[in-house]
Structure formats: C-alpha cells, structure tokens
Write a protein that holds these residues in place. Sequence first.
Motif, PDB file in Angstrom:
ATOM      1  N   ASP A 111      32.987  35.537  33.605  1.00  0.00           N
ATOM      2  CA  ASP A 111      33.188  35.158  34.887  1.00  0.00           C
ATOM      3  C   ASP A 111      33.464  33.867  35.407  1.00  0.00           C
ATOM      4  O   ASP A 111      34.062  33.133  36.184  1.00  0.00           O
ATOM      5  CB  ASP A 111      31.931  35.611  35.677  1.00  0.00           C
ATOM      6  CG  ASP A 111      32.004  37.348  35.798  1.00  0.00           C
ATOM      7  OD1 ASP A 111      32.969  38.007  35.567  1.00  0.00           O
ATOM      8  OD2 ASP A 111      30.742  37.742  35.871  1.00  0.00           O
TER       9      ASP A 111
ATOM     10  N   SER B  31      26.801  36.410  28.434  1.00  0.00           N
ATOM     11  CA  SER B  31      27.188  37.380  29.588  1.00  0.00           C
ATOM     12  C   SER B  31      27.972  36.908  30.743  1.00  0.00           C
ATOM     13  O   SER B  31      28.748  37.488  31.293  1.00  0.00           O
ATOM     14  CB  SER B  31      26.107  38.273  29.826  1.00  0.00           C
ATOM     15  OG  SER B  31      24.954  37.496  30.609  1.00  0.00           O
TER      16      SER B  31
ATOM     17  N   ALA C  35      31.915  43.448  28.494  1.00  0.00           N
ATOM     18  CA  ALA C  35      32.260  44.231  29.886  1.00  0.00           C
ATOM     19  C   ALA C  35      32.994  43.148  30.879  1.00  0.00           C
ATOM     20  O   ALA C  35      33.860  43.318  31.426  1.00  0.00           O
ATOM     21  CB  ALA C  35      31.176  44.954  30.718  1.00  0.00           C
ATOM     22  N   GLY C  36      32.434  41.982  30.777  1.00  0.00           N
ATOM     23  CA  GLY C  36      33.034  41.020  31.497  1.00  0.00           C
ATOM     24  C   GLY C  36      34.409  40.550  31.009  1.00  0.00           C
ATOM     25  O   GLY C  36      35.272  40.108  31.701  1.00  0.00           O
TER      26      GLY C  36
ATOM     27  N   LYS D 242      36.440  42.540  29.974  1.00  0.00           N
ATOM     28  CA  LYS D 242      37.398  43.579  30.480  1.00  0.00           C
ATOM     29  C   LYS D 242      37.698  43.365  32.018  1.00  0.00           C
ATOM     30  O   LYS D 242      38.597  43.554  32.554  1.00  0.00           O
ATOM     31  CB  LYS D 242      36.584  45.128  30.309  1.00  0.00           C
ATOM     32  CG  LYS D 242      36.912  45.637  28.691  1.00  0.00           C
ATOM     33  CD  LYS D 242      36.242  46.909  28.578  1.00  0.00           C
ATOM     34  CE  LYS D 242      36.313  47.186  27.055  1.00  0.00           C
ATOM     35  NZ  LYS D 242      35.610  48.495  26.626  1.00  0.00           N
ATOM     36  N   ARG D 243      36.597  43.154  32.800  1.00  0.00           N
ATOM     37  CA  ARG D 243      36.280  42.797  34.119  1.00  0.00           C
ATOM     38  C   ARG D 243      37.519  41.769  34.692  1.00  0.00           C
ATOM     39  O   ARG D 243      38.051  41.928  35.415  1.00  0.00           O
ATOM     40  CB  ARG D 243      35.227  42.903  34.609  1.00  0.00           C
ATOM     41  CG  ARG D 243      35.167  42.398  36.217  1.00  0.00           C
ATOM     42  CD  ARG D 243      33.428  42.524  36.652  1.00  0.00           C
ATOM     43  NE  ARG D 243      32.873  41.110  36.241  1.00  0.00           N
ATOM     44  CZ  ARG D 243      31.938  41.218  35.186  1.00  0.00           C
ATOM     45  NH1 ARG D 243      31.643  42.671  34.676  1.00  0.00           N
ATOM     46  NH2 ARG D 243      31.262  40.396  34.614  1.00  0.00           N
ATOM     47  N   GLN D 244      37.568  40.820  33.881  1.00  0.00           N
ATOM     48  CA  GLN D 244      38.333  39.602  33.937  1.00  0.00           C
ATOM     49  C   GLN D 244      39.583  39.668  33.391  1.00  0.00           C
ATOM     50  O   GLN D 244      40.369  38.530  33.705  1.00  0.00           O
ATOM     51  CB  GLN D 244      37.450  38.274  33.757  1.00  0.00           C
ATOM     52  CG  GLN D 244      36.192  38.217  34.433  1.00  0.00           C
ATOM     53  CD  GLN D 244      36.512  37.846  36.075  1.00  0.00           C
ATOM     54  OE1 GLN D 244      37.643  37.901  36.746  1.00  0.00           O
ATOM     55  NE2 GLN D 244      35.276  37.731  36.752  1.00  0.00           N
ATOM     56  N   ASN D 245      39.816  40.589  32.696  1.00  0.00           N
ATOM     57  CA  ASN D 245      41.174  40.632  31.872  1.00  0.00           C
ATOM     58  C   ASN D 245      41.402  39.494  31.032  1.00  0.00           C
ATOM     59  O   ASN D 245      42.607  38.809  31.054  1.00  0.00           O
ATOM     60  CB  ASN D 245      42.154  40.849  32.960  1.00  0.00           C
ATOM     61  CG  ASN D 245      43.264  41.494  32.184  1.00  0.00           C
ATOM     62  OD1 ASN D 245      43.522  42.010  31.239  1.00  0.00           O
ATOM     63  ND2 ASN D 245      44.761  41.034  32.540  1.00  0.00           N
TER      64      ASN D 245
END
Length: 280
Positions: free
Chosen positions: A16, A12, A52-53, A55-58
Amino acid sequence: MYIGAHMTSPLSTIPDRTIKIGGNTFQIFSHSPRMWNVNVKSNDSERDAFIAGMKRQNIKGDKVMIHASYLINLASPNPEVLEKSIELMKKELELASLLKIKYLNVHPGSGLGESEESAIQRIGHSIVTIMEDSPKDVVLLLEIVSPKGGNIGHNFRQLKKIADLSGYNLYFTYDTCHGFDAGYDITSKDGMKKLMDEIDETIGRDHLVMCHLNDSMYPLGVHKDRHERIGKGFIGVKGFETFFSEAFFRTIPMILETPGGDQEHEEDIKVVKEIVKSST
C-alpha cells in the motif's frame, strides 16, 4: 516504467505504501540485515498480509526483490564467517519463496586482502553449495559493487567469472552509485557506450534484470560508495538524462536506495519520472 524504493517494515504495509509514493515495485529486507539468526517460520500473519497486499495493489512478485543481509560475505577467508554466510543465504532464499518474491539480491563479497582469483573461486563455490537445495522459484541476483574494501564484483567481467564458475544461470543488478564509484561514467554518451558494450560482451542484457537507482555523494571513481538523492549528487539530473537515454534502462525495474523515508522517496520518484520524460 517500473520504479520504487527500498521499503522499511512493517512488512504488511509495504504494498500500500509503495502505491502511495507513486511506485509499482520495491525492495525489502526479509529480516533484520544486522542479524545472523533468522526464524524462517515466524511472522506468518505479517507474511499473509503482505501477500494479500501484493494482490490488492497488483504488484507483481517478479518485479520486486529482497536484498540479502549485509553480514553475508561469500568470499570470506574466515571459515566461520563463510559457513554462516552460506547458511544465511539459504534462509534468505527460503524467505523469498515464502513471500512469493522472485529475486534475491546479494553483494558477492570481499576477499579481505586475498587475491581476486581466490575470492572469485570462493564465491563461485559458495554459490554452488547455496543453490544445491534452494527453492526453484527464486532467482539469485549478483549486484555490481563499489571497489572499496577489496569488494569483488565491481565490474561485469568479475561477475561473469563468478557465474561461469558456479555453473548456475545467475542474473544481475546494476547500481548507478556503485558503478559510478567503480568508474562507469553514466553521465557521458561515451561512458554509456562503454557500459553497454561491457554488459553485451559479458553477462548479456537479458541477464541484467534490476537496477538500484542512486545518485553519488562523491565524484567518479573515488571508491567511497555514498548514496545521494536523485539529482543532488555528482551524477545529477543531466547525468541521469544521459543514463535514461539508453532505452534498455527504461525497461527494467528501478529501485531507489536514496537517503530518507517514504516522503523523500515519493519526491525522488517524481524527479525520476520527469528525467525519463525529458530523456526520451
């Protein structure tokens, strides 16, 4: 430029941490690479957090890859090992699909003393069995390997034979340390021309879609396969400047498999970016 490193668990945290070290791509193991038994349906919460990570960090799923287990040997003359390798590959493909990762990278295998032709035949037939019911959103990559231990796939002619025999549209990964170990001298302009000519004559550049970026602890062609940090081995900074002077290798994702953890990878990524800047 797409650059990153082989990242360790927890799953997970990888998107990031990739951004934190200056990367925008990465490679992972989808499970312990030392275990045959894999529960494909486990770790749903980790998997959801990973997606989700991303998507968040593209970070794009078609710019990252999974490295298959080291236990897998698709050329093994041992029927039990071969069967287990095929079954584990099927699970690896399932896991890649669940993680929304496009590429699964594997070392083709070793015939363990059998002839090159027999080993290539076994790998090709194994891939047919693996791919018959595999997820359609995952692409299998065969990696160029060091010639040590009877490994098959230490040149592009062998890799092309495997792909042709399987009948599938396979893609490929170049490893700078493995290639150097196999005699591809990427530190010289003549060596780079030889490499690119062989790629063009066999698999084609459009089928080489990933690169493992590693320096080598040993000199050219000694069949030792020991990765070193960028610029600290026998390829060296000047060697990588020659490598990156070939525009093609500035267009595909570069994945570090160099010694160390996140801090060392962050340092190596900075070195690579400087090398690329000075070579263009």
